[in-house]
Design a protein around this motif. Structure first.
Motif, short mmCIF file in Angstrom:
data_model
loop_
_atom_site.label_atom_id
_atom_site.label_comp_id
_atom_site.label_asym_id
_atom_site.label_seq_id
_atom_site.Cartn_x
_atom_site.Cartn_y
_atom_site.Cartn_z
N VAL A 9 0.84 -1.20 0.00
CA VAL A 9 0.00 0.00 0.00
C VAL A 9 0.88 1.25 0.00
CG1 VAL A 9 -1.64 1.36 1.36
CG2 VAL A 9 -1.96 -1.12 1.14
N ASP B 47 -0.38 5.69 -7.23
CA ASP B 47 -1.16 4.64 -7.90
C ASP B 47 -2.41 4.36 -7.05
OD1 ASP B 47 -2.17 2.32 -8.99
OD2 ASP B 47 -0.40 1.10 -8.58
N PRO B 48 -3.61 4.63 -7.57
CA PRO B 48 -4.83 4.37 -6.79
C PRO B 48 -5.12 2.87 -6.74
CG PRO B 48 -5.43 5.12 -8.97
CD PRO B 48 -3.91 5.19 -8.90
N ASN B 49 -4.21 2.12 -6.15
CA ASN B 49 -4.24 0.66 -6.22
C ASN B 49 -5.09 0.10 -5.08
OD1 ASN B 49 -3.62 -2.13 -6.23
ND2 ASN B 49 -1.73 -1.69 -7.36
N TRP B 50 -6.39 0.17 -5.25
CA TRP B 50 -7.31 -0.25 -4.18
C TRP B 50 -7.23 -1.75 -3.95
CZ3 TRP B 50 -10.89 -3.58 -6.16
CH2 TRP B 50 -11.07 -3.54 -7.55
N GLY B 51 -6.74 -2.51 -4.92
CA GLY B 51 -6.58 -3.95 -4.72
C GLY B 51 -5.65 -4.24 -3.55
N ARG B 52 -4.64 -3.39 -3.38
CA ARG B 52 -3.71 -3.59 -2.26
C ARG B 52 -4.38 -3.25 -0.93
NH1 ARG B 52 2.16 -1.44 -4.55
NH2 ARG B 52 2.15 -2.73 -6.43
N VAL C 50 -7.58 -3.85 -0.37
CA VAL C 50 -8.36 -5.08 -0.14
C VAL C 50 -7.46 -6.16 0.45
CG1 VAL C 50 -9.64 -6.95 -1.25
CG2 VAL C 50 -9.99 -4.58 -2.01
N MET C 51 -6.27 -6.31 -0.13
CA MET C 51 -5.31 -7.29 0.38
C MET C 51 -4.99 -7.06 1.85
SD MET C 51 -1.91 -7.45 1.30
CE MET C 51 -1.31 -5.89 0.61
N ILE D 282 -14.61 1.23 -0.36
CA ILE D 282 -13.31 1.90 -0.29
C ILE D 282 -13.38 3.22 -1.04
CG2 ILE D 282 -10.85 1.74 -0.88
CD1 ILE D 282 -11.18 -1.33 -0.77
N ALA E 23 -14.43 1.33 -4.66
CA ALA E 23 -14.93 -0.04 -4.67
C ALA E 23 -16.10 -0.16 -3.72
CB ALA E 23 -13.82 -1.00 -4.25
N THR F 173 -10.33 -11.75 2.35
CA THR F 173 -10.77 -11.25 1.04
C THR F 173 -10.26 -12.17 -0.07
OG1 THR F 173 -8.84 -9.79 0.93
CG2 THR F 173 -10.86 -8.85 1.81
N ILE G 70 -5.82 -7.70 -9.78
CA ILE G 70 -7.07 -7.95 -9.09
C ILE G 70 -8.09 -6.88 -9.41
CG2 ILE G 70 -5.52 -8.70 -7.21
CD1 ILE G 70 -7.24 -7.27 -5.28
N MET H 92 -0.65 -8.53 -6.91
CA MET H 92 -0.41 -9.26 -5.68
C MET H 92 0.77 -10.20 -5.88
SD MET H 92 -2.71 -8.50 -3.43
CE MET H 92 -2.66 -6.85 -4.10
N THR I 227 0.12 -10.44 2.52
CA THR I 227 -0.46 -11.75 2.25
C THR I 227 -1.40 -11.67 1.07
OG1 THR I 227 -0.40 -12.20 4.61
CG2 THR I 227 -1.80 -13.62 3.26
N THR J 46 -4.32 -12.57 -1.72
CA THR J 46 -5.71 -13.04 -1.70
C THR J 46 -5.86 -14.38 -2.40
OG1 THR J 46 -6.05 -11.81 -3.74
CG2 THR J 46 -6.68 -10.72 -1.70
N ARG K 138 3.07 2.08 -12.77
CA ARG K 138 1.64 2.14 -12.52
C ARG K 138 1.01 0.83 -12.96
NH1 ARG K 138 -1.53 6.32 -12.59
NH2 ARG K 138 -2.98 4.69 -12.02
#
Lengths: 409, 409
Positions: free
Chosen positions: A313, A321-326, A328-329, A345, A353, B61, B128, B197, B236, B238, B408
């Motif tokens: 993150v 980077d608007p990396n919302w996946g991270r 979530v992780m 989010i 999200a 998640t 993701i 990830m 960690t 997903t 990015r």
């Protein structure tokens, strides 16, 4: 060393005008503890009648001065007190030698000020594992005593710096029952070049009159809402120390846990805590992580800290980077309760999200534009219950690696 | 993308000759899931009679394919099984669409191979939050089926890579009761450029004959000694998935938890786990952290992981700095029991600190010389009791920041 570092881009414009606290005097001097020609020993004297409270690192390898402070902090006394701080050497992991050095310093200050050694608190910050050259410190104690002044708090904020890129202070003046009460504090933390510990030291002063047990209760509760909710790199110092002194000189008595005094103290503590984050090693972004809708406040804090400490993150923030996946992780790994399909989010106000997937209205450009600001908010709603928490952190950049890997201690 | 990355300096010299496992067939193909012209879909078929066991990420998640595998893994069946893996898209945080995509892929494989869908396991790794283009995968299933071969395990190791800098495999052949038993496995993990990830996927095959519950027990216990004791950056995935298939083709029955089969399986798992660390993002050093003398094995692991995850320890390793003070700090913050004055710290065989202070015989040059190696051991004895644990990690370098911040997604 500190003079060669550029000031953090997140630093406040200037050091604030701190209200003077009657009964609290300060002096700083150059003693050559590690480097020459920089102020590295600071003395603070508290007038008779002052009550003291403190919180300390929970590290199991804490330094000799921290252990000494912990032995003394719960004693009641009306004779006054003093705090002596050196930078350049942490006196941590120094065995019996470290205990002896702390004793030598505090006993010298006690003799010089005419106080019992049980009322002398000390802190040391800098390299760990090296013997503290305590005779360089004790040689300057009488000089420091003769320089003491209520107007020298800015000097003290400078004197406790190691490689902080700016001096940190915060203060307020409030009215209680029509009378002025003042709170002023200074802090150091998180800037290092010679790679030692990112020790945080905080000293706060007020002229309110308040009994020691109540002072300690308020301080401990507020620490959990302020300094315990900041993180630069998840590493905990062996020397973290926060001392609060109430001189009583205002004549205003505080008898309740809640109310305007507590609110004002929280404001000062939060301001100083944020300044520590803003001086985080290599920081280019100041990030507030706010988690709501958790099963409990504790769960919310676990999630928020997992996000704030995640290297993935923090590097995404550095890369704008608007990396919302991270995000979530980080929620997924925290161990606290979460339901993937109930997560919402937001980056600032940008809804990213919801309902277990990217928001149908989210535009990557909106996220990318938002991430360009120097001050960012990551807002997560878990949709489970009412637990909430807010923590503060900074990004993880090449600057952090350079500071901590590229230089040898 | 992967083709443009330099191979990790810690990579093994070459991909090993893996023993073929009768009853386990492999095929990999280019399906354009995200990138063109690289193998990104891999099919593995297990013969009738194969038993399966698996361990999965504990993330709250976790991805649709992981949830699907978890529903299926505890079912007993003699009809055989298959595993299908795609890279380029993690099918994680994709809501109901993700569930439908997993269903489409596994049902297509089931129809093509004449197996029930409950025997088709799937994994997805990559970006993701984006819908999985499952029709690109299902379009290739018949082609994959026609290519299946017991000799294509190296192809499979290549096919499951995303941005790993090298393909990872390990295998052994042992004798049990005078008969050969083989174990071969492949893994991916930890190399990324498009910052997604760091998913770890592991598939291990053996021709031993072993009942599903026993296979699962052995796998779960060994996971705690191998894959659960590695860390690159404390984050960690997903999608982490480890599947173990026993075809029984050797005719050798395994009926006990301990013995040569377990030992051989542990060797293969540890080898693969180490290869994942050796491909850690930006890694230039492979670090073993061994903690002994702890109050319990669990305490030892807590301390070891605190050291292995500490950004300050990892940057010191990157800077070849024998900074044992940071090791003391990491022990202090871990929350597990430690007595500062009983600690002994060694870098390899170099005694650095003992009795709560730097060792009187320690020479900084000895520490500095040791830190130049690419393979390092940090050995800590707590002096409390008999608890011990070993974990493995890599250093934290500018390469990690570059990979995760400068590009990015």
């Amino acid at each position: 060393m500190a003079d060669t570092i550029e000031k953090s881009p997140l630093a406040p414009a200037c050091f604030p005008d701190l209200p003077e606290i009657a009964g609290a005097e300060f002096a700083s001097i150059s003693a050559g503890v590690k480097y020459q020609d920089r102020k590295d020993v600071t003395l603070m004297r508290l007038a008779p009648g002052t009550t003291m409270a403190g919180v300390f690192t929970r590290s199991s390898t804490r330094s000799a001065p921290v252990l000494d402070c912990q032995e003394k902090i719960a004693l009641d006394s009306d004779v006054g007190a003093a705090i002596i701080v050196n930078s350049g050497n942490a006196n941590a992991f120094t065995g019996k030698n470290g205990v002896d050095a702390t004793k030598a310093v505090t006993e010298t200050v006690a003799a010089s000020l005419g106080l019992p050694a049980t009322r002398i608190f000390s802190s040391s910050t800098g390299v760990i594992g090296e013997p503290l050259p305590h005779e360089r410190i004790t040689a300057k104690v009488d000089d420091l005593r003769d320089m003491l002044s209520t107007s020298a708090m800015h000097d003290a904020a400078d004197g406790i710096r190691t490689t902080d890129t700016f001096a940190k202070g915060a203060g307020v003046e409030i009215q209680i029952d029509g009378k002025p009460v003042r709170i002023s504090g200074i802090a150091k933390g998180s800037g290092m070049v010679a790679p030692d510990m990112a020790t945080m030291l905080v000293y706060i002063f007020t002229d309110a009159k308040i009994a020691r047990p109540l002072l300690q209760t308020i301080l401990s509760e507020l620490t959990d809402l302020t300094f315990n909710n900041i993180t630069v790199d998840s590493d905990t110092s062996t020397s973290d120390t926060l001392l609060l002194a109430a001189t009583g000189a205002s004549g205003v008595s505080i008898n309740t846990k809640t109310g305007p005094f507590r609110d004002a103290l929280q404001e000062v503590m939060l301001d100083l805590a944020h300044q520590v984050v803003r001086d985080g090693e290599g920081a280019t972004k100041f990030v507030e992580v706010c988690v709501t809708g958790a099963a409990s406040d504790a769960d919310a804090r676990t999630h928020a800290m997992s996000i704030a400490n995640s290297p993935l993150v923090k590097t995404a923030v550095a890369g704008e980077d608007p990396n919302w996946g991270r995000v979530v992780m980080a929620i997924g790994k925290s161990g606290a309760a979460a339901d993937r399909d109930l997560l919402t989010i937001r980056f600032g106000d940008v809804l990213v999200a919801e309902n277990g997937w990217v928001s149908p209205n989210y535009q990557e450009d909106d996220g990318a534009n938002y991430m360009k600001s120097a001050e960012l908010a990551i807002n997560v709603d878990l949709g489970l219950a009412d637990g909430c928490a807010t923590v503060w952190t900074c990004d993880l950049t090449h600057g952090y690696i350079t500071i901590n890997a590229d230089y040898r201690s």
